[in-house]
Scaffold this motif. Structure first.
Motif, PDB file in Angstrom:
ATOM      1  N   PHE A  36      30.959  36.608  29.563  1.00  0.00           N
ATOM      2  CA  PHE A  36      30.598  37.313  28.526  1.00  0.00           C
ATOM      3  C   PHE A  36      31.746  36.129  27.429  1.00  0.00           C
ATOM      4  N   SER A  37      32.089  36.072  26.106  1.00  0.00           N
ATOM      5  CA  SER A  37      31.967  35.696  25.431  1.00  0.00           C
ATOM      6  C   SER A  37      33.352  36.186  25.180  1.00  0.00           C
ATOM      7  N   ARG A  38      33.887  37.403  25.619  1.00  0.00           N
ATOM      8  CA  ARG A  38      35.017  38.019  25.535  1.00  0.00           C
ATOM      9  C   ARG A  38      34.785  39.326  25.964  1.00  0.00           C
ATOM     10  N   ALA A  39      36.380  39.859  27.011  1.00  0.00           N
ATOM     11  CA  ALA A  39      36.519  40.991  27.287  1.00  0.00           C
ATOM     12  C   ALA A  39      37.241  41.687  27.563  1.00  0.00           C
ATOM     13  N   THR A  40      37.355  42.819  27.372  1.00  0.00           N
ATOM     14  CA  THR A  40      38.717  43.539  27.862  1.00  0.00           C
ATOM     15  C   THR A  40      38.316  44.392  29.089  1.00  0.00           C
ATOM     16  N   ILE A  41      39.810  44.754  29.839  1.00  0.00           N
ATOM     17  CA  ILE A  41      39.288  45.543  31.426  1.00  0.00           C
ATOM     18  C   ILE A  41      41.068  46.150  31.107  1.00  0.00           C
ATOM     19  N   THR A  42      40.378  47.325  31.378  1.00  0.00           N
ATOM     20  CA  THR A  42      41.558  48.541  31.404  1.00  0.00           C
ATOM     21  C   THR A  42      41.582  48.639  33.030  1.00  0.00           C
ATOM     22  N   ASN A  43      43.061  48.540  33.671  1.00  0.00           N
ATOM     23  CA  ASN A  43      43.693  49.209  35.035  1.00  0.00           C
ATOM     24  C   ASN A  43      42.496  48.471  36.017  1.00  0.00           C
ATOM     25  N   MET A  44      42.616  47.628  36.082  1.00  0.00           N
ATOM     26  CA  MET A  44      41.882  46.663  37.799  1.00  0.00           C
ATOM     27  C   MET A  44      43.060  46.334  38.398  1.00  0.00           C
ATOM     28  N   CYS A  45      42.356  46.110  39.366  1.00  0.00           N
ATOM     29  CA  CYS A  45      42.939  46.474  40.662  1.00  0.00           C
ATOM     30  C   CYS A  45      42.185  45.126  41.390  1.00  0.00           C
ATOM     31  N   GLN A  46      42.179  44.469  41.876  1.00  0.00           N
ATOM     32  CA  GLN A  46      42.229  43.208  43.121  1.00  0.00           C
ATOM     33  C   GLN A  46      42.544  43.088  44.441  1.00  0.00           C
ATOM     34  N   SER A  47      41.596  43.239  45.165  1.00  0.00           N
ATOM     35  CA  SER A  47      42.005  42.754  46.353  1.00  0.00           C
ATOM     36  C   SER A  47      41.418  41.983  47.398  1.00  0.00           C
ATOM     37  N   VAL A  48      42.100  41.288  48.434  1.00  0.00           N
ATOM     38  CA  VAL A  48      41.003  40.512  49.260  1.00  0.00           C
ATOM     39  C   VAL A  48      41.949  40.631  50.275  1.00  0.00           C
ATOM     40  N   VAL A  49      41.267  40.922  51.474  1.00  0.00           N
ATOM     41  CA  VAL A  49      41.989  40.924  53.180  1.00  0.00           C
ATOM     42  C   VAL A  49      41.359  39.436  53.885  1.00  0.00           C
ATOM     43  N   THR A  50      42.808  38.391  54.169  1.00  0.00           N
ATOM     44  CA  THR A  50      42.593  37.922  55.400  1.00  0.00           C
ATOM     45  C   THR A  50      42.883  38.516  56.793  1.00  0.00           C
ATOM     46  N   PRO A  51      42.072  38.335  57.251  1.00  0.00           N
ATOM     47  CA  PRO A  51      41.875  38.495  59.064  1.00  0.00           C
ATOM     48  C   PRO A  51      42.362  37.645  59.796  1.00  0.00           C
ATOM     49  N   LYS A  52      42.972  38.937  61.245  1.00  0.00           N
ATOM     50  CA  LYS A  52      43.701  38.402  61.750  1.00  0.00           C
ATOM     51  C   LYS A  52      44.756  37.003  61.934  1.00  0.00           C
ATOM     52  N   VAL A  53      45.894  36.854  61.196  1.00  0.00           N
ATOM     53  CA  VAL A  53      47.159  36.825  60.603  1.00  0.00           C
ATOM     54  C   VAL A  53      47.314  36.345  62.264  1.00  0.00           C
ATOM     55  N   PRO A  54      48.479  35.338  63.061  1.00  0.00           N
ATOM     56  CA  PRO A  54      48.857  35.072  63.653  1.00  0.00           C
ATOM     57  C   PRO A  54      50.217  36.366  63.695  1.00  0.00           C
ATOM     58  N   PHE A  55      50.716  37.165  64.726  1.00  0.00           N
ATOM     59  CA  PHE A  55      51.270  37.896  64.796  1.00  0.00           C
ATOM     60  C   PHE A  55      51.615  38.482  64.158  1.00  0.00           C
ATOM     61  N   ILE A  56      50.618  38.893  62.748  1.00  0.00           N
ATOM     62  CA  ILE A  56      50.594  39.942  62.149  1.00  0.00           C
ATOM     63  C   ILE A  56      49.622  40.575  62.657  1.00  0.00           C
ATOM     64  N   GLY A  57      48.304  39.855  61.980  1.00  0.00           N
ATOM     65  CA  GLY A  57      46.945  40.649  61.773  1.00  0.00           C
ATOM     66  C   GLY A  57      46.466  40.772  60.648  1.00  0.00           C
ATOM     67  N   ASN A  58      45.119  41.815  60.386  1.00  0.00           N
ATOM     68  CA  ASN A  58      44.839  41.398  58.702  1.00  0.00           C
ATOM     69  C   ASN A  58      46.506  41.435  57.607  1.00  0.00           C
ATOM     70  N   VAL A  59      46.206  40.965  56.855  1.00  0.00           N
ATOM     71  CA  VAL A  59      46.736  41.032  56.352  1.00  0.00           C
ATOM     72  C   VAL A  59      46.336  41.136  54.290  1.00  0.00           C
ATOM     73  N   SER A  60      46.614  42.093  53.803  1.00  0.00           N
ATOM     74  CA  SER A  60      45.763  42.633  52.105  1.00  0.00           C
ATOM     75  C   SER A  60      46.963  41.671  50.782  1.00  0.00           C
ATOM     76  N   LEU A  61      46.117  41.366  49.946  1.00  0.00           N
ATOM     77  CA  LEU A  61      46.781  41.555  49.107  1.00  0.00           C
ATOM     78  C   LEU A  61      46.178  41.992  47.797  1.00  0.00           C
ATOM     79  N   GLU A  62      47.053  42.464  47.237  1.00  0.00           N
ATOM     80  CA  GLU A  62      46.879  43.500  45.944  1.00  0.00           C
ATOM     81  C   GLU A  62      47.188  42.928  45.076  1.00  0.00           C
ATOM     82  N   LEU A  63      46.675  42.589  44.214  1.00  0.00           N
ATOM     83  CA  LEU A  63      46.543  42.598  42.349  1.00  0.00           C
ATOM     84  C   LEU A  63      46.298  43.337  41.298  1.00  0.00           C
TER      85      LEU A  63
END
Length: 214
Positions: free
Chosen positions: A86-113
Protein backbone atom coordinates in the motif's frame (compact mmCIF):
# COMPACT_ATOMS: atom_id res chain seq x y z
CA UNK A 1 16.68 -27.38 21.47
CA UNK A 2 18.36 -29.32 24.31
CA UNK A 3 21.07 -26.67 24.61
CA UNK A 4 18.58 -23.96 25.51
CA UNK A 5 18.86 -24.82 29.19
CA UNK A 6 22.60 -24.11 29.42
CA UNK A 7 24.56 -20.91 29.62
CA UNK A 8 23.89 -17.21 29.79
CA UNK A 9 24.37 -16.90 26.05
CA UNK A 10 20.97 -18.54 25.58
CA UNK A 11 19.36 -15.59 27.34
CA UNK A 12 21.13 -13.36 24.86
CA UNK A 13 19.74 -15.54 22.11
CA UNK A 14 16.26 -15.08 23.56
CA UNK A 15 16.69 -11.31 23.46
CA UNK A 16 17.91 -11.45 19.87
CA UNK A 17 14.94 -13.59 18.90
CA UNK A 18 12.35 -11.37 20.56
CA UNK A 19 13.60 -8.05 19.26
CA UNK A 20 13.88 -8.87 15.52
CA UNK A 21 10.46 -10.47 15.46
CA UNK A 22 8.91 -7.21 16.61
CA UNK A 23 11.28 -4.93 14.77
CA UNK A 24 10.21 -6.81 11.68
CA UNK A 25 6.88 -5.07 11.96
CA UNK A 26 8.45 -1.67 12.57
CA UNK A 27 6.56 -1.69 15.83
CA UNK A 28 9.16 -1.51 18.59
CA UNK A 29 11.65 1.18 19.46
CA UNK A 30 11.27 4.44 21.29
CA UNK A 31 11.03 6.58 18.17
CA UNK A 32 8.06 4.76 16.67
CA UNK A 33 5.48 5.96 19.17
CA UNK A 34 6.52 9.54 18.51
CA UNK A 35 7.02 9.62 14.76
CA UNK A 36 8.35 7.62 11.83
CA UNK A 37 11.17 5.16 11.32
CA UNK A 38 12.35 3.41 8.20
CA UNK A 39 12.36 -0.38 8.43
CA UNK A 40 15.38 -2.50 7.49
CA UNK A 41 15.92 -6.02 8.85
CA UNK A 42 16.57 -9.70 8.27
CA UNK A 43 13.55 -12.02 8.46
CA UNK A 44 13.29 -13.70 11.87
CA UNK A 45 12.46 -17.36 12.31
CA UNK A 46 9.13 -16.63 13.96
CA UNK A 47 5.78 -16.04 12.34
CA UNK A 48 3.59 -13.49 14.15
CA UNK A 49 -0.13 -12.79 14.35
CA UNK A 50 -1.95 -9.49 13.79
CA UNK A 51 -5.57 -8.48 14.24
CA UNK A 52 -7.25 -5.17 13.45
CA UNK A 53 -10.76 -3.79 13.38
CA UNK A 54 -9.98 -2.26 10.01
CA UNK A 55 -7.19 -1.63 7.53
CA UNK A 56 -7.79 0.95 4.80
CA UNK A 57 -5.02 0.99 2.21
CA UNK A 58 -4.49 3.13 -0.89
CA UNK A 59 -2.86 1.89 -4.13
CA UNK A 60 -3.17 -1.78 -3.16
CA UNK A 61 -0.95 -4.35 -4.88
CA UNK A 62 -0.60 -8.08 -4.18
CA UNK A 63 1.74 -10.70 -5.63
CA UNK A 64 3.55 -13.92 -4.71
CA UNK A 65 7.02 -14.03 -3.20
CA UNK A 66 9.22 -15.97 -0.77
CA UNK A 67 10.22 -15.13 2.82
CA UNK A 68 13.53 -16.66 3.86
CA UNK A 69 15.79 -16.56 6.87
CA UNK A 70 16.94 -18.67 9.83
CA UNK A 71 14.67 -20.51 12.25
CA UNK A 72 15.24 -20.62 16.01
CA UNK A 73 17.66 -23.52 15.61
CA UNK A 74 19.69 -21.49 13.12
CA UNK A 75 18.66 -23.52 10.09
CA UNK A 76 17.74 -21.85 6.82
CA UNK A 77 14.10 -21.80 5.81
CA UNK A 78 11.96 -20.44 2.98
CA UNK A 79 8.19 -19.96 2.99
CA UNK A 80 5.80 -18.80 0.24
CA UNK A 81 4.02 -15.55 1.02
CA UNK A 82 1.45 -13.23 -0.51
CA UNK A 83 2.89 -9.73 -0.39
CA UNK A 84 0.33 -6.95 0.04
CA UNK A 85 1.56 -3.42 -0.60
CA UNK A 86 0.00 0.00 0.00
CA UNK A 87 1.25 3.51 -0.69
CA UNK A 88 -0.45 4.57 2.57
CA UNK A 89 -2.70 2.89 5.08
CA UNK A 90 -4.59 3.45 8.33
CA UNK A 91 -5.16 0.65 10.85
CA UNK A 92 -7.55 0.78 13.81
CA UNK A 93 -7.31 -1.29 17.00
CA UNK A 94 -4.21 -3.23 15.99
CA UNK A 95 -2.94 -6.19 18.03
CA UNK A 96 0.29 -8.03 17.31
CA UNK A 97 1.60 -11.11 19.10
CA UNK A 98 4.57 -13.44 18.83
CA UNK A 99 5.42 -16.45 21.02
CA UNK A 100 8.98 -17.51 21.81
CA UNK A 101 8.97 -21.16 22.92
CA UNK A 102 10.99 -22.94 25.61
CA UNK A 103 12.73 -20.01 27.28
CA UNK A 104 14.99 -21.40 30.06
CA UNK A 105 13.27 -21.63 33.48
CA UNK A 106 10.14 -19.91 32.14
CA UNK A 107 8.73 -21.86 29.23
CA UNK A 108 6.88 -20.02 26.49
CA UNK A 109 7.00 -16.22 26.50
CA UNK A 110 4.45 -14.15 24.55
CA UNK A 111 4.93 -10.60 23.40
CA UNK A 112 1.70 -8.63 22.90
CA UNK A 113 1.60 -5.20 21.29
CA UNK A 114 -1.43 -2.96 20.79
CA UNK A 115 -1.81 0.43 19.10
CA UNK A 116 -4.43 2.59 17.42
CA UNK A 117 -7.16 1.63 19.88
CA UNK A 118 -8.68 5.12 19.60
CA UNK A 119 -10.61 5.25 16.28
CA UNK A 120 -9.77 8.96 16.02
CA UNK A 121 -6.05 8.16 16.35
CA UNK A 122 -5.33 5.09 14.19
CA UNK A 123 -2.00 3.58 13.24
CA UNK A 124 -0.74 5.16 10.01
CA UNK A 125 1.84 3.88 7.54
CA UNK A 126 3.40 4.84 4.22
CA UNK A 127 4.96 2.47 1.68
CA UNK A 128 3.66 -0.52 3.64
CA UNK A 129 4.40 -4.14 2.60
CA UNK A 130 3.06 -7.23 4.41
CA UNK A 131 4.51 -10.74 3.87
CA UNK A 132 1.36 -12.72 4.65
CA UNK A 133 0.88 -16.50 4.99
CA UNK A 134 -2.73 -16.38 6.22
CA UNK A 135 -5.46 -13.74 6.03
CA UNK A 136 -9.06 -13.73 7.18
CA UNK A 137 -11.15 -10.55 6.72
CA UNK A 138 -14.10 -8.91 5.04
CA UNK A 139 -12.68 -7.04 2.05
CA UNK A 140 -13.88 -4.39 -0.39
CA UNK A 141 -11.82 -3.13 -3.34
CA UNK A 142 -12.26 -0.08 -5.57
CA UNK A 143 -11.20 -0.27 -9.24
CA UNK A 144 -9.55 -3.67 -8.93
CA UNK A 145 -7.54 -5.43 -11.66
CA UNK A 146 -7.09 -9.18 -11.14
CA UNK A 147 -4.53 -11.16 -13.14
CA UNK A 148 -2.00 -8.39 -13.73
CA UNK A 149 1.59 -9.48 -14.42
CA UNK A 150 3.57 -8.77 -11.28
CA UNK A 151 6.24 -6.90 -13.21
CA UNK A 152 3.72 -4.35 -14.49
CA UNK A 153 1.88 -3.50 -11.27
CA UNK A 154 2.75 0.20 -11.16
CA UNK A 155 3.03 2.16 -7.89
CA UNK A 156 3.73 1.09 -5.21
CA UNK A 157 4.87 -1.98 -7.16
CA UNK A 158 7.30 -4.68 -6.04
CA UNK A 159 8.94 -4.05 -2.70
CA UNK A 160 12.40 -2.56 -3.35
CA UNK A 161 15.22 -5.05 -2.83
CA UNK A 162 13.03 -8.15 -3.28
CA UNK A 163 12.74 -8.24 -7.07
CA UNK A 164 14.78 -11.45 -7.33
CA UNK A 165 12.13 -13.26 -5.24
CA UNK A 166 9.24 -12.31 -7.54
CA UNK A 167 8.37 -13.74 -10.95
CA UNK A 168 7.66 -10.63 -13.08
CA UNK A 169 5.34 -12.71 -15.26
CA UNK A 170 3.45 -14.20 -12.32
CA UNK A 171 -0.07 -13.50 -11.09
CA UNK A 172 -0.77 -10.24 -9.28
CA UNK A 173 -3.65 -7.86 -8.58
CA UNK A 174 -4.08 -4.18 -7.80
CA UNK A 175 -6.77 -1.71 -6.74
CA UNK A 176 -7.09 1.98 -6.03
CA UNK A 177 -8.42 1.29 -2.53
CA UNK A 178 -8.67 -1.78 -0.28
CA UNK A 179 -10.82 -1.79 2.86
CA UNK A 180 -10.41 -4.79 5.17
CA UNK A 181 -12.45 -5.26 8.35
CA UNK A 182 -12.25 -7.81 11.17
CA UNK A 183 -8.73 -8.69 10.10
CA UNK A 184 -6.87 -11.81 11.30
CA UNK A 185 -3.46 -12.33 9.78
CA UNK A 186 -0.32 -14.43 10.09
CA UNK A 187 2.84 -12.92 8.62
CA UNK A 188 6.59 -13.36 8.46
CA UNK A 189 7.43 -9.69 8.02
CA UNK A 190 6.13 -6.18 7.61
CA UNK A 191 8.07 -3.23 6.26
CA UNK A 192 7.14 0.42 5.92
CA UNK A 193 8.79 3.66 4.91
CA UNK A 194 7.10 5.21 7.94
CA UNK A 195 4.95 3.61 10.64
CA UNK A 196 3.32 5.73 13.34
CA UNK A 197 1.74 3.86 16.26
CA UNK A 198 -0.54 5.95 18.45
CA UNK A 199 -1.19 4.66 21.96
CA UNK A 200 1.51 2.00 21.72
CA UNK A 201 1.43 -0.60 24.53
CA UNK A 202 3.74 -3.60 24.82
CA UNK A 203 3.39 -6.47 27.31
CA UNK A 204 5.23 -9.72 27.99
CA UNK A 205 3.30 -12.76 29.25
CA UNK A 206 4.43 -16.11 30.60
CA UNK A 207 2.83 -18.85 28.54
CA UNK A 208 0.97 -18.46 25.26
CA UNK A 209 -1.16 -15.35 24.75
CA UNK A 210 -1.93 -14.47 21.15
CA UNK A 211 -4.14 -11.96 19.36
CA UNK A 212 -6.19 -14.88 18.03
CA UNK A 213 -6.03 -18.66 18.51
CA UNK A 214 -5.01 -21.20 15.93
Amino acid sequence: MESLARGKTRWKRFALVMVPSVAATAAIGIGLAQGALAASFSISGQEFKVTADSLVGHDFVQYGSVASGKNLEGNSFAEPVAVSGFSRATITNMCQSVVTPKVPFIGNVSLELTAGTDPDNPVTAKDLYLDVSYLEADAEFSNIDIGVAAGSLGAPGIQPGTEEKVNPHGFAQRADLATLTDVKQKAWATTAGTFKLSGLKLKLHKGTKECFPG
